[in-house]
Design a protein around this motif. Structure first.
Motif, PDB file in Angstrom:
ATOM      1  N   ALA A  59       0.883   1.265   8.135  1.00 49.84           N
ATOM      2  CA  ALA A  59       1.457   0.641   6.887  1.00 49.84           C
ATOM      3  C   ALA A  59       0.818   1.503   5.675  1.00 49.84           C
ATOM      4  CB  ALA A  59       1.375  -0.803   6.741  1.00 49.84           C
TER       5      ALA A  59
ATOM      6  N   GLY B 145       9.287   1.341   4.096  1.00 52.08           N
ATOM      7  CA  GLY B 145       8.792   2.407   3.438  1.00 52.08           C
ATOM      8  C   GLY B 145       8.503   3.493   4.724  1.00 52.08           C
TER       9      GLY B 145
ATOM     10  N   GLU C 156      11.811   5.166   4.777  1.00 51.41           N
ATOM     11  CA  GLU C 156      12.164   5.834   3.602  1.00 51.41           C
ATOM     12  C   GLU C 156      11.151   7.183   3.586  1.00 51.41           C
ATOM     13  OE1 GLU C 156      10.903   2.113   1.525  1.00 51.41           O
ATOM     14  OE2 GLU C 156      12.770   2.472   0.293  1.00 51.41           O
TER      15      GLU C 156
ATOM     16  N   LYS D  86       2.347   4.111  18.375  1.00 49.24           N
ATOM     17  CA  LYS D  86       3.365   2.786  18.409  1.00 49.24           C
ATOM     18  C   LYS D  86       4.251   2.692  17.156  1.00 49.24           C
ATOM     19  CE  LYS D  86       3.326  -2.317  18.530  1.00 49.24           C
ATOM     20  NZ  LYS D  86       2.628  -3.374  18.663  1.00 49.24           N
TER      21      LYS D  86
ATOM     22  N   PRO E 223      14.154  -3.678   6.867  1.00 49.78           N
ATOM     23  CA  PRO E 223      13.925  -4.982   6.920  1.00 49.78           C
ATOM     24  C   PRO E 223      13.527  -5.735   5.811  1.00 49.78           C
ATOM     25  CG  PRO E 223      11.972  -3.749   7.897  1.00 49.78           C
ATOM     26  CD  PRO E 223      12.829  -2.767   7.314  1.00 49.78           C
ATOM     27  N   GLU E 224      13.434  -4.893   4.488  1.00 51.11           N
ATOM     28  CA  GLU E 224      13.017  -5.529   3.280  1.00 51.11           C
ATOM     29  C   GLU E 224      13.321  -6.915   3.045  1.00 51.11           C
ATOM     30  OE1 GLU E 224      13.684  -2.414   3.644  1.00 51.11           O
ATOM     31  OE2 GLU E 224      12.196  -1.299   2.823  1.00 51.11           O
TER      32      GLU E 224
ATOM     33  N   ALA F 199       4.070  -4.159  -9.021  1.00 49.83           N
ATOM     34  CA  ALA F 199       5.156  -4.064  -7.656  1.00 49.83           C
ATOM     35  C   ALA F 199       6.005  -2.766  -8.247  1.00 49.83           C
ATOM     36  CB  ALA F 199       6.164  -5.143  -7.308  1.00 49.83           C
TER      37      ALA F 199
ATOM     38  N   ARG G  39      -4.295   0.622  13.368  1.00 52.05           N
ATOM     39  CA  ARG G  39      -4.449  -0.848  13.406  1.00 52.05           C
ATOM     40  C   ARG G  39      -3.379  -1.401  12.604  1.00 52.05           C
ATOM     41  NH1 ARG G  39     -10.698  -1.185  12.480  1.00 52.05           N
ATOM     42  NH2 ARG G  39      -9.934   0.927  11.322  1.00 52.05           N
TER      43      ARG G  39
ATOM     44  N   PHE H 126       3.906   0.352  -8.209  1.00 51.52           N
ATOM     45  CA  PHE H 126       3.589   0.817  -6.740  1.00 51.52           C
ATOM     46  C   PHE H 126       5.164   1.577  -6.236  1.00 51.52           C
ATOM     47  CE2 PHE H 126       3.100  -0.561  -2.231  1.00 51.52           C
ATOM     48  CZ  PHE H 126       2.335   0.526  -1.887  1.00 51.52           C
TER      49      PHE H 126
ATOM     50  N   GLY I  94      12.045  -0.324  -1.938  1.00 51.47           N
ATOM     51  CA  GLY I  94      11.518   0.255  -3.168  1.00 51.47           C
ATOM     52  C   GLY I  94      11.048   1.712  -3.122  1.00 51.47           C
TER      53      GLY I  94
ATOM     54  N   ALA J 241       5.148   1.456   9.928  1.00 51.82           N
ATOM     55  CA  ALA J 241       5.904   0.283   9.870  1.00 51.82           C
ATOM     56  C   ALA J 241       6.379  -0.545   8.659  1.00 51.82           C
ATOM     57  CB  ALA J 241       5.085  -0.867  10.809  1.00 51.82           C
ATOM     58  N   GLY J 242       6.088   0.457   7.732  1.00 49.85           N
ATOM     59  CA  GLY J 242       6.535   0.070   6.216  1.00 49.85           C
ATOM     60  C   GLY J 242       5.380   0.038   5.235  1.00 49.85           C
ATOM     61  N   ALA J 243       5.696  -0.427   4.065  1.00 47.53           N
ATOM     62  CA  ALA J 243       4.696  -0.684   3.057  1.00 47.53           C
ATOM     63  C   ALA J 243       3.796  -1.685   3.357  1.00 47.53           C
ATOM     64  CB  ALA J 243       5.267  -0.905   1.588  1.00 47.53           C
ATOM     65  N   ASP J 244       2.336  -1.581   2.994  1.00 51.35           N
ATOM     66  CA  ASP J 244       1.552  -2.648   3.486  1.00 51.35           C
ATOM     67  C   ASP J 244       1.744  -4.230   2.991  1.00 51.35           C
ATOM     68  OD1 ASP J 244      -0.993  -4.391   3.705  1.00 51.35           O
ATOM     69  OD2 ASP J 244      -1.616  -2.556   4.780  1.00 51.35           O
ATOM     70  N   ILE J 245       2.284  -5.012   3.730  1.00 49.34           N
ATOM     71  CA  ILE J 245       2.607  -6.430   3.346  1.00 49.34           C
ATOM     72  C   ILE J 245       1.552  -7.139   2.819  1.00 49.34           C
ATOM     73  CG2 ILE J 245       3.949  -8.398   4.095  1.00 49.34           C
ATOM     74  CD1 ILE J 245       5.171  -6.743   6.179  1.00 49.34           C
TER      75      ILE J 245
HETATM   76  N1  CO8 Z   1       2.161  -4.041   6.487  1.00 47.15           N
HETATM   77  C1  CO8 Z   1       0.907  -4.599   6.717  1.00 47.15           C
HETATM   78  N2  CO8 Z   1       0.352  -4.806   8.429  1.00 47.15           N
HETATM   79  C2  CO8 Z   1       1.314  -4.406   9.091  1.00 47.15           C
HETATM   80  C3  CO8 Z   1       2.714  -4.061   9.024  1.00 47.15           C
HETATM   81  C4  CO8 Z   1       3.166  -3.809   7.512  1.00 47.15           C
HETATM   82  N3  CO8 Z   1       4.303  -3.286   7.242  1.00 47.15           N
HETATM   83  N4  CO8 Z   1       3.509  -3.803  10.389  1.00 47.15           N
HETATM   84  C5  CO8 Z   1       2.637  -4.133  10.970  1.00 47.15           C
HETATM   85  N5  CO8 Z   1       1.280  -4.375  10.469  1.00 47.15           N
HETATM   86  C6  CO8 Z   1       0.339  -4.930  11.382  1.00 47.15           C
HETATM   87  C7  CO8 Z   1       0.345  -6.328  11.698  1.00 47.15           C
HETATM   88  O1  CO8 Z   1       0.043  -7.286  11.020  1.00 47.15           O
HETATM   89  C8  CO8 Z   1      -0.583  -6.375  13.019  1.00 47.15           C
HETATM   90  O2  CO8 Z   1      -2.167  -6.652  12.383  1.00 47.15           O
HETATM   91  P1  CO8 Z   1      -2.948  -7.653  13.158  1.00 47.15           P
HETATM   92  O3  CO8 Z   1      -3.344  -6.737  14.509  1.00 47.15           O
HETATM   93  O4  CO8 Z   1      -4.231  -7.411  12.131  1.00 47.15           O
HETATM   94  O5  CO8 Z   1      -2.442  -8.853  13.247  1.00 47.15           O
HETATM   95  C9  CO8 Z   1      -0.622  -4.906  13.429  1.00 47.15           C
HETATM   96  O6  CO8 Z   1       0.214  -4.374  12.472  1.00 47.15           O
HETATM   97  C10 CO8 Z   1       0.267  -4.916  14.804  1.00 47.15           C
HETATM   98  O7  CO8 Z   1       1.699  -5.461  14.409  1.00 47.15           O
HETATM   99  P2  CO8 Z   1       2.366  -6.673  15.307  1.00 47.15           P
HETATM  100  O8  CO8 Z   1       1.267  -7.577  15.703  1.00 47.15           O
HETATM  101  O9  CO8 Z   1       3.111  -7.127  14.320  1.00 47.15           O
HETATM  102  O10 CO8 Z   1       2.900  -5.698  16.193  1.00 47.15           O
HETATM  103  P3  CO8 Z   1       4.374  -6.074  17.297  1.00 47.15           P
HETATM  104  O11 CO8 Z   1       4.679  -5.040  18.217  1.00 47.15           O
HETATM  105  O12 CO8 Z   1       4.483  -7.572  17.612  1.00 47.15           O
HETATM  106  O13 CO8 Z   1       5.357  -5.821  16.069  1.00 47.15           O
HETATM  107  C11 CO8 Z   1       6.689  -4.694  14.125  1.00 47.15           C
HETATM  108  C12 CO8 Z   1       5.918  -4.595  15.480  1.00 47.15           C
HETATM  109  C13 CO8 Z   1       8.132  -5.226  14.678  1.00 47.15           C
HETATM  110  C14 CO8 Z   1       6.859  -3.220  13.612  1.00 47.15           C
HETATM  111  C15 CO8 Z   1       6.108  -5.799  13.367  1.00 47.15           C
HETATM  112  O14 CO8 Z   1       4.762  -5.285  13.202  1.00 47.15           O
HETATM  113  C16 CO8 Z   1       6.821  -5.778  12.024  1.00 47.15           C
HETATM  114  O15 CO8 Z   1       7.775  -6.412  11.884  1.00 47.15           O
HETATM  115  N6  CO8 Z   1       6.098  -5.057  11.011  1.00 47.15           N
HETATM  116  C17 CO8 Z   1       6.647  -5.265   9.443  1.00 47.15           C
HETATM  117  C18 CO8 Z   1       7.890  -4.301   9.419  1.00 47.15           C
HETATM  118  C19 CO8 Z   1       8.318  -4.628   8.031  1.00 47.15           C
HETATM  119  O16 CO8 Z   1       8.795  -5.483   7.404  1.00 47.15           O
HETATM  120  N7  CO8 Z   1       8.114  -3.356   7.250  1.00 47.15           N
HETATM  121  C20 CO8 Z   1       8.660  -3.248   5.923  1.00 47.15           C
HETATM  122  C21 CO8 Z   1       7.911  -3.632   4.791  1.00 47.15           C
HETATM  123  S1  CO8 Z   1       8.152  -3.867   3.355  1.00 47.15           S
HETATM  124  C22 CO8 Z   1       8.602  -2.242   2.725  1.00 47.15           C
HETATM  125  O17 CO8 Z   1       8.274  -1.354   3.423  1.00 47.15           O
HETATM  126  C23 CO8 Z   1       8.903  -2.174   1.287  1.00 47.15           C
HETATM  127  C24 CO8 Z   1       8.856  -0.404   0.735  1.00 47.15           C
HETATM  128  C25 CO8 Z   1       8.989  -0.277  -0.541  1.00 47.15           C
HETATM  129  C26 CO8 Z   1       8.047  -0.787  -1.211  1.00 47.15           C
HETATM  130  C27 CO8 Z   1       8.124  -1.042  -2.858  1.00 47.15           C
HETATM  131  C28 CO8 Z   1       6.753  -1.274  -3.400  1.00 47.15           C
HETATM  132  C29 CO8 Z   1       6.836  -2.469  -4.102  1.00 47.15           C
END
Ligand code: CO8
Length: 264
Positions: A24, A108, A111, A57, A130-131, A76, A20, A79, A139, A61-65
């Motif tokens: 993440a 993440g 990574e 799908k 995409p951070e 941070a 869901r 983490f 990170g 999709a990364g660390a949980d934003i």
């Molecule tokens: N964190 C939390 N929730 C997420 C994340 C995420 N990374 N990615 C997706 N979700 C959730 C969405 O919020 C959504 O939840 P809801 O249905 O409750 O609204 C659900 O998943 C489905 O996502 P979308 O509706 O956005 O689906 P789309 O098909 O429209 O888009 C994407 C898919 C393109 C993948 C889009 O979800 C997206 O861009 N996600 C974020 C990607 C991202 O930016 N990832 C990098 C995160 S930062 C990171 O990973 C740093 C790592 C190092 C950490 C260091 C520690 C401090």
């Protein structure tokens, strides 16, 4: 449970399971990943590991934003340190680890894939760091593992633009190992898991000690000077000749039969 662990013969599968949130990574995923890695570390029978994401799908999709948004700088850093330590443990596992990426492997998630030895990309796989679009930087080792995989030029392009790339470009850059074709009506995730299982089974049928030593020779010396690295390689090469697997593998070839490896 946010992470599944399953063992089928000599093949272990670790599944990040928060579909869901597109799988993440939050602390429950880090806990589950650490526990699954612990299972592999404690089990000498495992000859190959597959890491994948549930739901089709996304790989991850990364660390949980949402979980990161309110972190303090100290939290941070903690983490990131925890994530890096867990991915280092994954990278250091003795058996080969295959990332089966059917969908998004972002931040993440990219990574996590890069901490694996072989990255299989399904036709709908997408990779990226995409951070910077969130006002942060990778990170969980991304700035370092990416540059080691694809070189400075492509790593800077991907990290500084945050752009998402498809499977074919990821392979062309050397980020992913192979693109997997889907059969008629087969999903990207099913296709990548099919090939991941075939690849893992193929590895599991090889000389297990040699496979582990080969992985060590590459990983432990990747950053060393060539002469130091080659010295380590020839020591490990010599070590193979102390194994039953070497005697069996070479005898089987010369006797025109299939080798039966015992991993000793
Ligand atoms: N964190 C939390 N929730 C997420 C994340 C995420 N990374 N990615 C997706 N979700 C959730 C969405 O919020 C959504 O939840 P809801 O249905 O409750 O609204 C659900 O998943 C489905 O996502 P979308 O509706 O956005 O689906 P789309 O098909 O429209 O888009 C994407 C898919 C393109 C993948 C889009 O979800 C997206 O861009 N996600 C974020 C990607 C991202 O930016 N990832 C990098 C995160 S930062 C990171 O990973 C740093 C790592 C190092 C950490 C260091 C520690 C401090």
């Amino acid at each position: 449970m946010s992470v599944g662990y399953e063992k089928n013969g000599a093949i272990a599968t670790i599944t990040i399971d928060r579909p869901r949130a597109l799988n993440a990574i939050d602390s429950s995923v880090l806990d589950g990943l650490a526990a699954a890695i612990g299972e592999v570390e404690a089990d000498p029978e495992v000859r190959a590991v597959i890491v994948t994401g549930a739901g089709g799908k996304a790989f991850v999709a990364g660390a949980d934003i949402g979980a990161m948004q309110a972190l303090t700088a100290v939290e941070a850093e903690r983490f990131a340190a925890r994530g890096q330590a867990i991915l280092d443990r994954l990278a250091a596992l003795a058996p080969p680890v295959i990332a089966a990426v059917g969908g998004f492997a972002l931040g993440g998630g990219c990574e996590l894939a890069m901490a694996c030895d072989i990255i299989l990309a399904g036709p709908r796989a997408k990779f990226g760091q995409p951070e910077v679009s969130l006002g942060v930087i990778p990170g969980f080792g991304g700035t370092q593992r990416l540059v080691r995989r694809v070189g400075m030029s492509a790593a800077l392009d991907l990290c500084l633009t945050g752009r998402m790339i498809r499977a074919d470009e990821a392979v062309a850059l050397g980020l992913a190992s192979r693109v997997v074709e889907a059969a008629e009506g087969e999903s990207s995730q099913d296709a990548v898991m099919r090939v991941a299982r075939e690849t893992a089974a193929g590895i599991a049928a090889l000389g297990p000690v040699a496979v582990r030593l080969c992985k060590r020779a590459i990983h432990e010396n990747a950053d060393a000077a060539l002469d130091t690295a080659q010295a380590a390689e020839r020591t490990l090469f010599g070590l193979c000749f102390a194994t039953h697997d070497q005697t069996e593998g070479m005898s089987a070839f010369l006797e025109k039969r299939k080798a039966v490896f015992e991993g000793r």
